[in-house]
Design a protein around this motif. Structure first.
Motif, short mmCIF file in Angstrom:
data_model
loop_
_atom_site.label_atom_id
_atom_site.label_comp_id
_atom_site.label_asym_id
_atom_site.label_seq_id
_atom_site.Cartn_x
_atom_site.Cartn_y
_atom_site.Cartn_z
N PHE A 9 0.82 -1.21 0.00
CA PHE A 9 0.00 0.00 0.00
C PHE A 9 0.86 1.27 0.00
CE2 PHE A 9 -2.22 3.37 2.45
CZ PHE A 9 -3.21 3.65 1.53
N LEU A 10 1.85 1.34 0.87
CA LEU A 10 2.61 2.58 1.05
C LEU A 10 3.75 2.76 0.06
CD1 LEU A 10 3.12 3.26 4.87
CD2 LEU A 10 1.55 4.37 3.30
N PHE A 11 4.48 1.69 -0.20
CA PHE A 11 5.76 1.83 -0.90
C PHE A 11 5.58 1.67 -2.41
CE2 PHE A 11 6.92 0.95 3.42
CZ PHE A 11 8.08 1.67 3.63
N LEU A 12 5.01 2.69 -3.03
CA LEU A 12 4.87 2.70 -4.48
C LEU A 12 6.24 2.93 -5.12
CD1 LEU A 12 1.72 4.98 -4.85
CD2 LEU A 12 1.81 2.50 -4.57
N CYS A 13 6.47 2.28 -6.24
CA CYS A 13 7.74 2.48 -6.93
C CYS A 13 7.59 2.07 -8.40
CB CYS A 13 8.84 1.65 -6.27
SG CYS A 13 10.48 1.95 -6.96
N ASP A 14 7.79 3.04 -9.28
CA ASP A 14 7.73 2.79 -10.72
C ASP A 14 9.11 2.98 -11.33
OD1 ASP A 14 4.84 2.60 -10.74
OD2 ASP A 14 4.80 4.78 -10.52
N GLN A 15 9.32 2.36 -12.45
CA GLN A 15 10.52 2.63 -13.24
C GLN A 15 10.36 4.02 -13.85
OE1 GLN A 15 13.22 0.64 -13.48
NE2 GLN A 15 14.28 2.15 -14.75
N PRO A 16 11.28 4.95 -13.58
CA PRO A 16 11.15 6.28 -14.17
C PRO A 16 11.08 6.22 -15.69
CG PRO A 16 12.86 6.27 -12.50
CD PRO A 16 12.48 4.84 -12.73
N GLN A 17 10.15 6.96 -16.25
CA GLN A 17 9.95 7.00 -17.70
C GLN A 17 10.18 8.43 -18.19
OE1 GLN A 17 9.06 4.16 -19.49
NE2 GLN A 17 9.23 3.02 -17.58
N LYS A 18 10.38 8.57 -19.47
CA LYS A 18 10.53 9.90 -20.09
C LYS A 18 9.29 10.73 -19.74
CE LYS A 18 13.21 12.07 -23.23
NZ LYS A 18 14.66 12.22 -23.14
N ALA A 19 9.51 11.94 -19.23
CA ALA A 19 8.41 12.77 -18.75
C ALA A 19 8.66 14.23 -19.09
CB ALA A 19 8.23 12.58 -17.25
N ASP A 20 7.67 15.06 -18.74
CA ASP A 20 7.77 16.50 -18.96
C ASP A 20 8.46 17.21 -17.80
OD1 ASP A 20 6.17 16.44 -21.41
OD2 ASP A 20 4.52 15.95 -20.07
N VAL A 21 8.40 16.60 -16.61
CA VAL A 21 8.92 17.25 -15.42
C VAL A 21 9.23 16.21 -14.35
CG1 VAL A 21 6.62 17.58 -14.40
CG2 VAL A 21 8.47 19.15 -13.77
N ILE A 22 10.20 16.54 -13.52
CA ILE A 22 10.49 15.77 -12.31
C ILE A 22 10.01 16.63 -11.15
CG2 ILE A 22 12.28 14.76 -10.85
CD1 ILE A 22 14.01 14.68 -13.51
#
Length: 198
Positions: free
Chosen positions: A11-24
Motif C-alpha cells: 500500500f505505502l511503498f509505491l515504486c515505478d521505473q522512471p519514464q521519459k516525462a515533462d517534469v520531475i
C-alpha cells in the motif's frame, strides 16, 4: 504477520521505473537524497524540468537545515526550496531547468502550490516523475494526482531507508510507516475521495 507487513508495504511503498516525462517533481523535505536523485534523473534525460518546493515543516516553524551531509550542504538556507536549489546547483543542474515555490509547509500544499506554479508559468504536464521518500510514496502520489488529474505519474523514490525491504526491522522505521498510515487517514476526507471518483 508476514501478510500484514506485505499488505502495508504494497500500500505505502509505491515504486515505478522512471519514464521519459515533462517534469520531475520533488516533494519538500530536508533530506538531500531527494534533490540528488532528481539531479541524476535530469542528467539521464528523464525530463527537462525539475519542480521543487517548500518553505519548512509546519510543525517546526522554520527550516532547520539538511538532515544529512551537512558538511556538503552548509547553507544557510531559509527554506526547503533554497536547500534543494543548492543541491541541484552542486549537481550541475542548470538554473533555467529548476522551477518551484517557497511557501508550502506540508505535502498537500507541496502539490497544490506546484499546480499553481504550473498554471502561472503556462505549463501542462502529460507525464511527471514524482520523487519522494519511499515510505511517503502513497500519500505524495495521492496528493499530486489530486491536483494534477490530467498528469500520468511515475513514482520514483531514491534508494534510502526506511524502504520496502527494511521498514519493519527497526522501531524508528515502524514508527515512520505507521505515522504515514495515520496521516493518510487523518488528512484525506470524503471530498478528496470524491474527486478521485469523478
Amino acid at each position: 504477520m508476514d501478510n500484514i507487513i506485505q499488505a502495508i508495504t504494497q500500500f505505502l511503498f509505491l515504486c515505478d521505473q522512471p519514464q521519459k516525462a515533462d517534469v520531475i517533481m520533488v516533494a519538500g523535505g530536508s533530506s538531500p537524497e531527494l534533490p540528488e536523485y532528481a539531479a541524476i534523473l535530469y542528467h539521464q534525460g528523464v525530463a527537462p524540468l525539475i519542480m521543487i518546493g517548500g518553505a519548512y515543516s509546519i510543525e517546526r516553524g522554520s527550516f532547520q537545515g539538511p538532515t544529512k551531509k551537512i558538511d556538503v550542504y552548509k547553507g544557510p538556507y531559509q527554506t526547503e526550496y533554497d536547500f534543494y536549489a543548492d543541491v541541484l546547483v552542486k549537481k550541475n543542474v542548470p538554473a533555467q531547468a529548476v522551477i518551484g515555490e517557497k511557501s508550502s509547509m506540508f505535502t498537500k500544499q507541496n502539490a497544490a502550490f506546484a499546480k499553481e506554479t504550473a498554471i502561472e508559468k503556462g505549463l501542462f504536464f502529460q507525464k511527471a516523475v514524482l520523487v519522494c521518500r519511499p515510505y511517503h510514496a502513497r500519500r505524495c502520489s495521492m496528493y499530486y494526482r489530486l491536483f494534477f488529474p490530467e498528469t500520468h505519474f511515475f513514482v520514483a523514490p531514491p534508494v534510502c531507508s526506511p524502504n520496502r525491504d527494511d521498514w519493519y526491522k527497526t522501531a524508528d522505521g515502524t514508527a515512520l510507516v505507521f505515522g504515514e498510515l495515520t496521516r493518510i487517514g487523518q488528512q484525506f476526507d470524503y471530498a478528496d475521495i470524491k474527486k478521485f471518483d469523478s
